[in-house]
Design a protein around this motif. Structure first.
Motif, short mmCIF file in Angstrom:
data_model
loop_
_atom_site.label_atom_id
_atom_site.label_comp_id
_atom_site.label_asym_id
_atom_site.label_seq_id
_atom_site.Cartn_x
_atom_site.Cartn_y
_atom_site.Cartn_z
N LEU A 277 22.46 92.89 86.88
CA LEU A 277 22.90 92.09 85.73
C LEU A 277 22.08 90.83 85.62
N ARG A 278 21.75 90.23 86.75
CA ARG A 278 20.93 89.01 86.74
C ARG A 278 19.54 89.30 86.15
N ASP A 279 18.93 90.39 86.60
CA ASP A 279 17.60 90.75 86.08
C ASP A 279 17.68 91.06 84.59
N TRP A 280 18.76 91.71 84.17
CA TRP A 280 18.94 92.04 82.74
C TRP A 280 19.03 90.76 81.91
N ARG A 282 17.95 87.88 82.44
CA ARG A 282 16.71 87.11 82.40
C ARG A 282 15.73 87.66 81.38
N THR A 283 15.95 88.89 80.92
CA THR A 283 15.07 89.47 79.90
C THR A 283 15.57 89.18 78.49
N ILE A 284 16.75 88.59 78.36
CA ILE A 284 17.35 88.32 77.06
C ILE A 284 17.11 86.86 76.68
N THR A 285 16.56 86.65 75.50
CA THR A 285 16.19 85.29 75.08
C THR A 285 17.39 84.39 74.85
N THR A 286 18.55 84.96 74.59
CA THR A 286 19.74 84.14 74.31
C THR A 286 20.46 83.70 75.58
N THR A 287 20.03 84.22 76.73
CA THR A 287 20.65 83.83 78.00
C THR A 287 20.35 82.36 78.29
N ARG A 288 21.36 81.65 78.75
CA ARG A 288 21.15 80.25 79.13
C ARG A 288 21.57 80.06 80.59
N GLN A 289 21.01 79.06 81.23
CA GLN A 289 21.28 78.80 82.63
C GLN A 289 21.80 77.39 82.82
N SER A 290 22.85 77.27 83.61
CA SER A 290 23.41 75.98 83.96
C SER A 290 23.53 75.93 85.48
N PHE A 291 22.80 75.01 86.09
CA PHE A 291 22.68 74.94 87.53
C PHE A 291 22.19 76.31 88.05
N ASP A 292 22.99 77.00 88.86
CA ASP A 292 22.54 78.27 89.43
C ASP A 292 23.28 79.46 88.80
N VAL A 293 23.78 79.29 87.58
CA VAL A 293 24.55 80.35 86.94
C VAL A 293 23.89 80.74 85.62
N LEU A 294 23.73 82.05 85.41
CA LEU A 294 23.19 82.58 84.16
C LEU A 294 24.34 82.98 83.25
N PHE A 295 24.31 82.55 82.01
CA PHE A 295 25.34 82.87 81.03
C PHE A 295 24.73 83.71 79.91
N GLY A 296 25.36 84.85 79.63
CA GLY A 296 24.84 85.73 78.57
C GLY A 296 25.93 86.65 78.06
N ASN A 297 25.54 87.85 77.67
CA ASN A 297 26.48 88.80 77.09
C ASN A 297 26.38 90.15 77.78
N PRO A 299 25.85 93.93 78.36
CA PRO A 299 24.98 94.88 77.65
C PRO A 299 25.74 95.93 76.84
N TYR A 300 27.04 96.12 77.14
CA TYR A 300 27.81 97.17 76.48
C TYR A 300 28.72 96.64 75.37
N CYS A 301 29.46 95.56 75.65
CA CYS A 301 30.43 95.08 74.66
C CYS A 301 30.07 93.73 74.06
N SER A 302 29.02 93.09 74.59
CA SER A 302 28.52 91.80 74.10
C SER A 302 29.46 90.63 74.38
N GLU A 303 30.49 90.86 75.19
CA GLU A 303 31.37 89.75 75.57
C GLU A 303 30.65 88.87 76.59
N PRO A 304 31.06 87.58 76.72
CA PRO A 304 30.37 86.68 77.65
C PRO A 304 30.46 87.14 79.10
N VAL A 305 29.36 87.00 79.82
CA VAL A 305 29.32 87.28 81.27
C VAL A 305 28.57 86.13 81.92
N ALA A 306 28.80 85.96 83.20
CA ALA A 306 28.13 84.91 83.96
C ALA A 306 27.90 85.42 85.37
N VAL A 307 26.72 85.16 85.89
CA VAL A 307 26.37 85.64 87.24
C VAL A 307 25.45 84.61 87.88
N LYS A 308 25.55 84.46 89.20
CA LYS A 308 24.70 83.53 89.92
C LYS A 308 23.23 83.89 89.78
#
Length: 312
Positions: A277-280, A282-297, A299-308
């Motif tokens: 999920l982290r690698d995924w 990082r390939t999406i331009t809308t993903t944003r990062q805050s400290f050590d956490v990646l925030f995005g959507n 891949p299946y339902c487009s709901e928010p997800v967050a991963v270190k």
């Protein structure tokens, strides 16, 4: 009858006054007769004002978008554009589907006939694609839609079948392409070639698409993976489609691990390896990062997800 705010019975008169004020703006546009508007309003009422999503165009009613509810209560949008000589000539239609029917039209035809023909022609297609999405393990990287007549189906052991459904005859034998390990696929390809002529015989038994497919392949197709992550029943990752990551020193503590992240959307709950999920993300331009956490959507339902962002 209550008219939507953007529609008015005085559209014809408004067009006349607007044209009178054009002056030097250019040649006047062709005007529709007043009877056109009263006829269109009556036809919309036959369909139901609640089904009208929008009304646009130069005169406010030349392009109509309707909500179509099929037999299984699925909702679809159909855009109908009315030509200047409507109803002498048929309207044109547009929708988010790979195939549109050729309208059967006469001077007595009405808007409700367009919606009926649209639904009648595509009902089997919608049901077939819906059945595939629910019964089979679809692994398309984007969420499948009715605009896509293909599906990539997981067969297990990193093997897949890419199906192309005939939009005109969705219950007929689909085109297919097998993907994966040759040894695993050899038997399935052999069965497909041997049994494909039986597809129409199978149809006579009123079997569903996925049942027909399983019979022709002579193979028990895997069901969609469990949406829950349990110690005794691990789910496959929704990105790499494997239960466990490979044993690899480069993966560090994640080496050989099972899926350890689940989408929090109850209607999705897809499982992922956090590293996948982290690698995924990082390939999406809308993903944003805050400290050590990646925030995005998801891949299946487009709901928010967050991963270190790291494993540390």
């Amino acid at each position: 009858m209550v008219l939507p705010a953007n529609l008015s019975r005085d559209v014809g008169a408004h067009s006349c006054s607007a044209q009178d004020g054009q002056g030097e703006a250019g040649p006047p546009r062709p005007r529709r007769p007043p009877a056109f508007y009263s006829s269109v309003f009556a036809q919309i009422e036959e369909v139901g004002w609640g089904q009208l999503v929008s009304a646009t165009g130069d005169d406010g009613v030349s392009c109509l978008t309707f909500r179509v509810v099929d037999e299984q209560r699925r909702q679809h949008s159909l855009e109908i554009t009315l030509p200047m000589n409507y109803p002498a000539c048929p309207p044109s239609i547009a929708a988010d589907v790979p195939y549109l029917p050729k309208l059967q039209w006469s001077k007595s035809s009405r808007l409700k006939d367009v919606l009926c023909q649209f639904q009648e022609v595509l009902q089997d297609y919608w049901s077939t694609m819906d059945g595939i999405d629910k019964a089979l393990w679809v692994v398309d990287t984007t969420k499948p839609t009715y605009a896509m007549s293909h599906r990539r189906i997981a067969l297990g052991d990193d093997c897949y079948i890419l199906l192309h459904v005939d939009t005109h005859k969705p219950n007929s034998l689909p085109e297919c392409r097998f993907l994966g390990t040759d040894g695993k696929l050899e038997r399935l390809i052999k069965n497909w070639r041997k049994n494909r002529k039986r597809w129409y015989i199978i149809r006579s038994a009123h079997r569903k698409f996925h049942e027909n497919l399983a019979t022709v392949l002579d193979f028990a197709l895997p069901q969609p993976p469990s949406v829950s992550i349990k110690d005794d029943q691990q789910a496959d990752c929704g990105i790499c489609y494997a239960t466990h990551l490979p044993v690899d020193d480069e993966l560090g503590t994640q080496s050989g691990c099972a899926a350890d992240y689940k989408c929090e959307n109850p209607s999705c709950s897809r499982a992922f390896h956090s590293v996948c999920l982290r690698d995924w993300l990082r390939t999406i331009t809308t993903t944003r990062q805050s400290f050590d956490v990646l925030f995005g959507n998801c891949p299946y339902c487009s709901e928010p997800v967050a991963v270190k962002g790291t494993d540390s």
